[in-house]
Design a protein around this motif. Structure first.
Motif, short mmCIF file in Angstrom:
data_model
loop_
_atom_site.label_atom_id
_atom_site.label_comp_id
_atom_site.label_asym_id
_atom_site.label_seq_id
_atom_site.Cartn_x
_atom_site.Cartn_y
_atom_site.Cartn_z
N LEU A 90 4.11 -12.77 0.11
CA LEU A 90 4.47 -14.06 -0.75
C LEU A 90 5.48 -14.75 -0.28
N HIS B 180 -5.98 -10.97 -4.86
CA HIS B 180 -4.74 -10.86 -5.53
C HIS B 180 -4.87 -10.72 -6.97
N TYR C 158 -3.85 -14.05 6.21
CA TYR C 158 -3.88 -13.14 5.33
C TYR C 158 -4.67 -12.08 5.18
N ASN D 104 -9.34 -14.78 -0.95
CA ASN D 104 -7.97 -14.11 -1.04
C ASN D 104 -7.23 -14.06 -2.49
N LEU E 87 -5.58 -6.79 -7.28
CA LEU E 87 -4.33 -6.13 -7.26
C LEU E 87 -3.64 -6.14 -8.73
N GLU F 135 3.05 -9.59 -9.58
CA GLU F 135 2.34 -8.69 -8.59
C GLU F 135 3.05 -7.45 -8.32
N ASN G 60 -3.69 -8.69 4.05
CA ASN G 60 -4.39 -8.00 2.74
C ASN G 60 -4.90 -6.52 3.40
N ARG H 223 4.27 -14.86 -9.35
CA ARG H 223 3.71 -14.01 -8.62
C ARG H 223 4.48 -12.82 -8.15
N LEU I 205 3.96 -6.88 0.16
CA LEU I 205 3.69 -7.92 -0.39
C LEU I 205 4.61 -8.88 -0.60
#
Length: 230
Positions: free
Chosen positions: A212, A145, A185, A141, A148, A101, A189, A97, A208
């Motif tokens: 994470l 992502h 989150y 959520n 994203l 991401e 976010n 991730r 980010l």
């Protein structure tokens, strides 16, 4: 399990003639990712093939695809079950991730960015929180992502991320308090979205990374207590 499988009837119309097994796998992957099929659930060939109107051979191929993605596990003489990730899995998922991401944000180029999908997912999360539907908040959520990563404009990355997030969702089922897991989150976010709306991709990437790291720590705290590898 029955309720989760019964809901698949709503998806039957989505199946076409081509690549049926892949589309069945996609439907099951989505149900797993949204928390309708939980770890330890036994998947009945008879029930699912009848519900979706597909052959057993097609369903077995879909099971094979999802087993390869580590979402399902086949146990000899017992059947196919939804898998629970280990702490080692969780660590690797978050490593991926972080790579994917953050790379998606770095690939954005010059602002303004197309943030409609992110705004919709953020609003979905706010609505779920207001209703105190914490499982729906978790799904929102994950939608955030996925949106994203979708900013990178790569269908292959999108597909890989859907599988990774679905596997991670399985780990979340081990947590006793989904509200404590998901509610922080919402604010994170929103902060990430605001940074991107302001055209500050560098700040968004930093947010980010912290996001994470915080999420990984929360999940591992629970997973390690029951992981035989630890």
């Amino acid at each position: 399990m029955s309720q989760g499988v019964d809901q698949l009837a709503d998806d039957k119309a989505l199946l076409g003639r081509s690549s049926i097994a892949g589309r069945v796998a996609d439907l099951l992957r989505t149900r797993i990712g949204e928390g309708h099929l939980t770890p330890g659930t036994k998947l009945s060939e008879d029930k699912i093939s009848e519900t979706l109107g597909v052959s057993r051979s097609t369903l077995r191929e879909a099971f094979r695809l999802l087993t390869h993605e580590r979402l399902l596990v086949h146990e000899l003489n017992r059947g196919v079950f939804v898998r629970r990730p280990t702490a080692t899995d969780v660590t690797d998922i978050y490593r991926m991730r972080l790579l994917v991401e953050c790379a998606a944000i770095r690939s954005l180029g010059d602002p303004p960015y197309a943030l409609e999908g992110l705004r919709t997912a953020a609003a979905e999360g706010e609505k779920a929180a207001a209703a105190e539907d914490w499982n729906a908040l978790g799904a929102a959520n994950f939608h955030f992502h996925r949106e994203l990563v979708a900013l990178a404009g790569s269908p292959r990355v999108d597909e890989a991320m859907r599988s990774v997030l679905a596997e991670l969702r399985l780990a979340f089922h081990a947590l006793d308090d989904p509200r404590a897991l998901h509610s922080p989150y919402l604010e994170r976010n929103q902060a990430l979205l605001e940074s991107l709306a302001q055209g500050d991709a560098r700040q968004a990437e930093q947010l980010l990374e912290r996001y994470l790291d915080h999420s990984r720590g929360n999940v591992l705290h629970v997973e390690r207590s029951g992981d035989p590898e630890q």
